[in-house]
Design a protein around this motif. Structure first.
Motif, short mmCIF file in Angstrom:
data_model
loop_
_atom_site.label_atom_id
_atom_site.label_comp_id
_atom_site.label_asym_id
_atom_site.label_seq_id
_atom_site.Cartn_x
_atom_site.Cartn_y
_atom_site.Cartn_z
N ILE A 84 -3.09 37.93 91.78
CA ILE A 84 -3.61 39.18 92.37
C ILE A 84 -4.22 38.91 93.74
O ILE A 84 -4.01 39.68 94.69
CB ILE A 84 -4.66 39.83 91.44
N LEU A 85 -4.96 37.81 93.85
CA LEU A 85 -5.64 37.50 95.11
C LEU A 85 -4.65 37.29 96.26
O LEU A 85 -4.98 37.51 97.42
CB LEU A 85 -6.52 36.26 94.95
N LYS A 86 -3.44 36.85 95.92
CA LYS A 86 -2.43 36.66 96.96
C LYS A 86 -1.91 38.00 97.48
O LYS A 86 -1.32 38.06 98.57
CB LYS A 86 -1.27 35.83 96.42
N ALA A 87 -2.13 39.08 96.72
CA ALA A 87 -1.60 40.39 97.11
C ALA A 87 -2.63 41.28 97.78
O ALA A 87 -2.28 42.24 98.45
CB ALA A 87 -1.03 41.10 95.88
N VAL A 88 -3.92 40.99 97.61
CA VAL A 88 -4.96 41.87 98.16
C VAL A 88 -5.17 41.60 99.65
O VAL A 88 -4.72 40.59 100.18
CB VAL A 88 -6.29 41.68 97.40
N LYS A 89 -5.88 42.53 100.29
CA LYS A 89 -6.26 42.32 101.68
C LYS A 89 -7.55 41.50 101.69
O LYS A 89 -8.57 41.91 101.14
CB LYS A 89 -6.49 43.66 102.38
N LEU A 90 -7.49 40.34 102.32
CA LEU A 90 -8.60 39.41 102.25
C LEU A 90 -9.15 39.15 103.65
O LEU A 90 -8.41 38.78 104.57
CB LEU A 90 -8.15 38.10 101.61
N ALA A 91 -10.44 39.36 103.81
CA ALA A 91 -11.11 39.08 105.08
C ALA A 91 -12.16 38.00 104.84
O ALA A 91 -12.82 38.00 103.81
CB ALA A 91 -11.77 40.34 105.63
N GLU A 92 -12.28 37.08 105.78
CA GLU A 92 -13.25 36.00 105.64
C GLU A 92 -14.54 36.34 106.38
O GLU A 92 -14.51 36.95 107.45
CB GLU A 92 -12.68 34.69 106.16
N LYS A 93 -15.64 35.97 105.78
CA LYS A 93 -16.95 36.20 106.38
C LYS A 93 -17.73 34.89 106.36
O LYS A 93 -18.03 34.35 105.30
CB LYS A 93 -17.72 37.27 105.62
N GLU A 94 -18.06 34.38 107.53
CA GLU A 94 -18.79 33.11 107.59
C GLU A 94 -20.27 33.35 107.31
O GLU A 94 -20.89 34.24 107.90
CB GLU A 94 -18.60 32.45 108.96
N VAL A 95 -20.81 32.55 106.41
CA VAL A 95 -22.23 32.67 106.03
C VAL A 95 -22.84 31.28 105.98
O VAL A 95 -22.14 30.26 105.97
CB VAL A 95 -22.38 33.35 104.65
N SER A 96 -24.17 31.24 105.94
CA SER A 96 -24.85 29.96 105.80
C SER A 96 -24.72 29.48 104.37
O SER A 96 -24.40 30.26 103.46
CB SER A 96 -26.33 30.11 106.17
N VAL A 97 -24.97 28.21 104.15
CA VAL A 97 -24.91 27.66 102.79
C VAL A 97 -25.92 28.37 101.90
O VAL A 97 -25.63 28.71 100.74
CB VAL A 97 -25.19 26.15 102.82
N GLU A 98 -27.10 28.62 102.45
CA GLU A 98 -28.15 29.30 101.68
C GLU A 98 -27.69 30.69 101.23
O GLU A 98 -27.86 31.08 100.07
CB GLU A 98 -29.42 29.42 102.51
N ASP A 99 -27.08 31.44 102.16
CA ASP A 99 -26.62 32.79 101.82
C ASP A 99 -25.45 32.75 100.84
O ASP A 99 -25.31 33.65 100.00
CB ASP A 99 -26.21 33.55 103.10
N LEU A 100 -24.60 31.72 100.95
CA LEU A 100 -23.47 31.59 100.04
C LEU A 100 -23.97 31.52 98.60
O LEU A 100 -23.49 32.25 97.73
CB LEU A 100 -22.67 30.33 100.38
N TYR A 101 -24.93 30.65 98.36
CA TYR A 101 -25.45 30.50 97.00
C TYR A 101 -26.27 31.72 96.57
O TYR A 101 -26.21 32.13 95.41
CB TYR A 101 -26.31 29.22 96.90
N LYS A 102 -26.99 32.31 97.51
CA LYS A 102 -27.81 33.48 97.19
C LYS A 102 -26.93 34.67 96.79
O LYS A 102 -27.16 35.33 95.77
CB LYS A 102 -28.68 33.85 98.39
N LEU A 103 -25.91 34.95 97.60
CA LEU A 103 -25.03 36.08 97.33
C LEU A 103 -24.23 35.87 96.05
O LEU A 103 -24.00 36.83 95.29
CB LEU A 103 -24.07 36.29 98.51
N THR A 104 -23.81 34.63 95.79
CA THR A 104 -23.06 34.35 94.57
C THR A 104 -23.94 34.52 93.34
O THR A 104 -23.52 35.07 92.33
CB THR A 104 -22.48 32.93 94.62
N ALA A 105 -25.19 34.04 93.45
CA ALA A 105 -26.13 34.18 92.33
C ALA A 105 -26.39 35.66 92.04
O ALA A 105 -26.45 36.09 90.89
CB ALA A 105 -27.43 33.45 92.63
N GLU A 106 -26.57 36.43 93.10
CA GLU A 106 -26.82 37.87 92.93
C GLU A 106 -25.61 38.56 92.30
O GLU A 106 -25.75 39.44 91.44
CB GLU A 106 -27.14 38.51 94.28
N LYS A 107 -24.42 38.16 92.72
CA LYS A 107 -23.21 38.76 92.19
C LYS A 107 -23.05 38.45 90.70
O LYS A 107 -22.73 39.31 89.90
CB LYS A 107 -21.98 38.25 92.97
N ASN A 108 -23.32 37.19 90.33
CA ASN A 108 -23.17 36.80 88.93
C ASN A 108 -24.27 37.37 88.05
O ASN A 108 -24.06 37.60 86.86
CB ASN A 108 -23.17 35.28 88.81
#
Length: 418
Positions: A353-377
């Motif tokens: 499915i991921l190969k078919a969707v429209k995917l945009a990349e967003k550069e974030v800091s390492v701190e924000d990467l873990y923070k946003l992932t934790a919030e999402k989970n």
């Protein structure tokens, strides 16, 4: 003979009518009297019609984090700390936290020595909390050559019941003090990790961090995809499958309540409130599981024998020295392969499915990467009230990154459940 006839006719009936059972059909023989036809009723709950959305219309954002130089240095320092050596303390000073005290000791309770209470030339890192609470603190301040008593009570929960909660006296002699010696990060240090130079080791550490960040980013991305799929697909969930999934979750909730391990946010809720909330989660799980299965079937996605062999090999690597036992286990219990096949199948479907969707990349800091992932989970897919109105709520992820369907390994924690 009856079993054979029933199976043949059941299979033919389902094929002729294009029926897809959600669970094992219920069969009841109504007549097989002599001179009469065999008659039976066939009852089943069928799978709903599932029409996957157009994946090309889904837009998702993938987080991207680079490994900064300071993170590489921190990782190298952790490696150096793990390889840290010690050297004798040559100055005339007392022991302090962080030192390694080489000691002889012998313990007694009520004047009587007990098994396992004696040690010779034991290297004890002060502050490591590896001995009975309070033991290491009483060595701090003593010098090499000192002999003294350490008075400590055994914990009430101590594994040896005959000692639990009792006061003990340990006769201790400090034979040597050693201080931690930081490892020198040079090419020789790099060679201990299989690299020729420190530059090679730094590059390897940076690559490893990048892979770790990529895995976290995929966790966030796949969870986002599952949320979108849940929101964009609304079809009735078979009651039997929903009940089975909810029962599995509720058993975990009851076990958590019994052992006082229920989430803090759940402790003040009534059983009715908890059931409504977790029923919504169970529904989301079932719905996403059915959807992913349908997408896989429509697109001929399969888990091959080669995929399973790789999974078994990876599993065997988790048990060094016992690899043969792992291979033998799966050879003797082929039904256990389903526990490997299910998450691998869903992983393949999600990647498709991921190969078919429209995917945009967003550069974030390492701190924000873990923070946003934790919030999402940690975020709930939706509240129970919304679920009651909207009806989309199933959850096929043990963790978002692997999309595992089976509830066997899930905990009662919402973060794991969702």
């Amino acid at each position: 003979v009856i079993d054979t006839l029933v199976q043949q006719e059941t299979s033919k009936t389902m094929t002729d009518r294009s029926l897809r059972p959600a669970m094992r059909p219920k069969i009841e023989i109504t007549s097989f009297d002599e001179g009469k036809d065999l008659a039976f009723t066939l009852e089943m709950e069928v799978l709903p019609e599932i029409i996957p959305t157009d994946f090309s219309k889904i837009s998702l954002e993938k987080l991207v984090a680079q490994a900064p130089a300071e993170e590489v240095e921190k990782a190298l320092e952790r490696l150096a700390s793990a390889r840290m050596e010690s050297e004798p303390v040559t100055e005339d000073r007392a022991a302090k936290k962080g030192d390694i005290a080489v000691i002889d000791f012998e313990g007694s309770v009520d004047g009587k020595k007990f098994p396992g209470g004696k040690g010779t030339d034991y290297s004890l890192e002060l502050g490591s909390n590896t001995f009975i609470p309070g033991f290491e603190d009483q060595i701090v301040g003593h010098k090499k050559g000192d002999s003294f008593d350490v008075n400590v009570p055994f914990p009430k929960e101590y594994h040896a019941k005959e000692l639990a909660g009792k006061d003990a006296v340990f006769a201790v002699t400090v034979k040597e003090l050693r201080a931690r010696k930081p490892a020198v990060m040079d090419d020789k240090f790099a060679e201990s990790f299989g690299k020729k130079t420190m530059d090679e080791l730094k590059a390897a550490v940076k690559d490893e961090l990048s892979r770790e960040y990529e895995a976290v980013a995929m966790n966030h991305l796949k969870r986002s995809l599952l949320d979108v799929l849940s929101d964009t697909h609304d079809f009735p969930v078979p009651e039997s499958m929903l009940n089975m999934e909810f029962d599995a979750i509720w058993k975990q909730i009851e076990a958590a309540k019994k052992n006082d391990r229920l989430d803090e946010e759940d402790k003040g809720k009534s059983d009715d409130e908890l059931k409504e909330e977790y029923k919504a989660i169970a529904e989301r799980r079932v719905r996403l599981g059915l959807l992913l299965a349908e997408i896989g079937t429509l697109n001929k996605i399969e888990v091959t024998d080669a995929d399973l062999n790789r999974a078994i090999l990876a599993e065997a690597r988790n048990f060094p020295g016992q690899e043969k036992a792992v291979f033998d286990f799966y050879a003797k219990h082929p039904e256990m392969l389903d526990r490997l096949r299910a998450p691998m199948f869903e992983e393949k479907v999600v990647d498709f499915i991921l190969k078919a969707v429209k995917l945009a990349e967003k550069e974030v800091s390492v701190e924000d990467l873990y923070k946003l992932t934790a919030e999402k989970n940690a975020a709930k897919p939706e509240t129970a009230k919304k679920a009651a109105k909207k009806a989309p709520a199933k959850k096929a992820e043990k963790k978002a990154e692997d999309g595992e369907e089976a509830p066997k390994k899930r905990t009662a924690k919402k973060k794991a459940a969702e």
